[in-house]
Write a protein that holds these residues in place. Structure first.
Motif, PDB file in Angstrom:
ATOM      1  N   SER A  79       3.749 -41.742   4.716  1.00  0.00           N
ATOM      2  CA  SER A  79       3.519 -41.848   3.270  1.00  0.00           C
ATOM      3  C   SER A  79       3.344 -40.478   2.631  1.00  0.00           C
ATOM      4  O   SER A  79       3.043 -40.363   1.439  1.00  0.00           O
ATOM      5  N   PRO A  90       4.484 -49.739   1.098  1.00  0.00           N
ATOM      6  CA  PRO A  90       3.039 -49.559   1.220  1.00  0.00           C
ATOM      7  C   PRO A  90       2.357 -50.413   2.305  1.00  0.00           C
ATOM      8  O   PRO A  90       1.389 -49.999   2.911  1.00  0.00           O
ATOM      9  N   CYS A 286      -0.390 -51.955  -4.084  1.00  0.00           N
ATOM     10  CA  CYS A 286       0.974 -51.875  -3.553  1.00  0.00           C
ATOM     11  C   CYS A 286       1.955 -51.581  -4.685  1.00  0.00           C
ATOM     12  O   CYS A 286       2.825 -50.709  -4.564  1.00  0.00           O
ATOM     13  N   GLN A 289       2.490 -47.974  -6.041  1.00  0.00           N
ATOM     14  CA  GLN A 289       3.203 -47.003  -5.207  1.00  0.00           C
ATOM     15  C   GLN A 289       4.674 -46.959  -5.626  1.00  0.00           C
ATOM     16  O   GLN A 289       5.534 -47.562  -5.009  1.00  0.00           O
ATOM     17  N   LYS A 291       8.213 -45.522  -5.864  1.00  0.00           N
ATOM     18  CA  LYS A 291       9.008 -44.599  -5.046  1.00  0.00           C
ATOM     19  C   LYS A 291      10.490 -44.782  -5.332  1.00  0.00           C
ATOM     20  O   LYS A 291      10.929 -45.824  -5.802  1.00  0.00           O
TER      21      LYS A 291
END
Length: 455
Positions: A79, A90, A286, A289, A291
């Motif tokens: 991570s 996550p 979750c 996060q 990305k």
């Protein structure tokens, strides 16, 4: 004098014809057998690395791509944004492919008395109701700042029985126990699955669909008690429905489909096919996060190539009389009705994989779904596969699992601690074969096991 020479040549011709006829008859009577289970891709290796070698006929120009895929298969995703392999989670099951596919082999569940889930991936049965707070599986691990979905332990119930000659046996039946659920009650039952070895899966992908359809007999029209059928699944790579060939319920139709799904579902790695992490709405940590896509096309292609070209290990002692007689028993009691003994691969359109074309292979599977009885059932469906149906597992490499993984744990959840235990769990369409096995005396049972350990 001329007549004698003429008669002599006639005699030689007749002898040659008789020799050809005799040879042809012999060839029909004696089944073609070889130690080259994967055709010319086969390698002779019985070490801990028996499931990790490139196909023997892999062209030299693709060795670098194989090495690249090998490195990716062993890479630990994290991570940390400063890490080359950023994007873990996550929530997740494991942080690398090799963590599940130990030495490119299988994963294993915990032994008696051990906590956790070890090599099991935990799924939620989907036939009753949707688990909106969890999705289709439960991740027992997570990155920092994100709670894992649940804590789960496994216990085993012992199941006792006897062979017809009075010899006792003991099986174990797993029970998964939810000790802590982070986002409310998990209402459906859960089940665990182990990862399978990746040997020869490029060869399996090459088996023609028309051949698999030919093997299918969904309505048991030949009245042999076996009604195997194909699974039809949606392939997100091609955006089409296709015949499933991979996974415990044949729910993946291609190697690439398998690769991108495993990255996404087990490690939490997004791709252009699955660009958004699996975060149910209730799991706010979750969802935060955010990305980018973590596995680009080059990563997917290298992993797909690598997993497509792992060599199948050669059989051992295949000419040994005990092994030969064991194979005869395997066929006689009905095992070969689903675990087909000889198959020829088709044509692989991918230029990089053409060396897999037209191989005579012995995976010992028909890739079809079969009802295996209530004892192995999950209350879940995948594609057309219902709760009792499982894909016929390939048997090649079976006798080397202990060498590679240190111990033998077979069937979808690893409950079988030996080949014999796996046989004894067979029910449904395989019930007759199981009953035939129970009737064998110990000598014949040992012969059958010698054959299976030669694969």
């Amino acid at each position: 004098m001329g007549t004698n020479i003429s008669n002599y040549f006639k005699f030689l011709i007749i002898q040659a014809i008789l020799l050809i006829i005799t040879y042809a008859s012999f060839a029909e009577e004696v089944p073609i057998d070889t130690n080259l289970s994967g055709g010319t891709t086969t390698r002779e290796d019985v070490t801990i690395n028996a499931f990790s070698k490139p196909a023997k006929n892999l062209p030299l120009k693709y060795r670098r791509l194989f090495t690249q895929g090998n490195n990716l298969f062993r890479a630990n995703w994290t991570s940390s944004k400063n890490h080359k392999f950023f994007g873990l989670g996550p929530t997740y099951t494991n942080s690398s492919c090799i963590s599940c596919h130990l030495n490119d082999g299988r994963s294993t569940p915990p032994d008696f008395g051990k906590n956790g889930t070890e090599g099991l991936t935990i799924f939620i049965n989907n036939a009753d109701r949707d688990e909106v707070n969890y999705g289709t599986k439960i991740d027992t691990k997570s990155i920092e700042g994100v709670p894992s979905e649940a804590k789960i332990n496994i216990t085993y119930e012992k199941v006792f029985g006897n062979f017809d000659d009075g010899t006792p046996y003991t099986l174990i039946k797993p029970e998964l126990n939810i000790e802590q659920a982070s986002f409310g009650e998990i209402k459906n039952k859960i089940h665990g699955r182990v990862a399978t070895s990746i040997i020869g899966i490029g060869l399996i992908e090459t088996i023609p669909d028309k051949l698999i359809l030919k093997w299918a007999d969904p309505y048991d029209q030949d009245n042999d008690g076996i009604s195997g059928r194909v699974n039809i699944v949606y392939d997100p790579v091609t955006e089409k429905k296709s015949i499933g060939k991979f996974g415990w319920k044949a729910s993946k139709s291609s190697v690439k489909h398998q690769v991108i799904s495993a990255l996404y579902e087990d490690i939490g790695i997004t791709s252009n096919i699955f660009p958004v992490n699996r975060c149910p709405k209730i799991q706010m940590s979750c969802l935060r996060q955010s990305k980018n896509i973590e596995a680009d096309k080059s990563i997917i292609d290298a992993l797909t190539f690598y997993t497509s070209v792992i060599a199948v290990p050669a059989r051992r002692d295949f000419r040994n009389i005990n092994v030969v007689n064991g194979k005869k028993i395997f066929i006689k009691i009905g095992c070969a009705n689903c675990h087909l003994t000889n198959i020829k691969t088709g044509i692989q359109k991918n230029e990089q994989l053409k060396f897999l074309n037209n191989q005579n292979i012995q995976p010992y599977t028909d890739l079809l779904l079969h009802d295996m009885g209530d004892g192995l059932a999950e209350n879940t469906n995948e594609g057309l596969a219902d709760r009792n149906e499982w894909r016929t597992a390939p048997l090649w490499g079976l006798g080397l699992i202990k060498n590679v993984n240190g111990k033998v744990r077979l069937l979808h959840d690893g409950r079988a601690r030996s080949i014999e235990e796996a046989i004894l769990w067979h029910e449904g369409e395989a019930k007759k074969s199981r009953e035939n096995y129970l009737k064998l005396d110990k000598y014949k049972r040992d012969l059958l096991l010698k054959f299976l350990n030669s694969l």
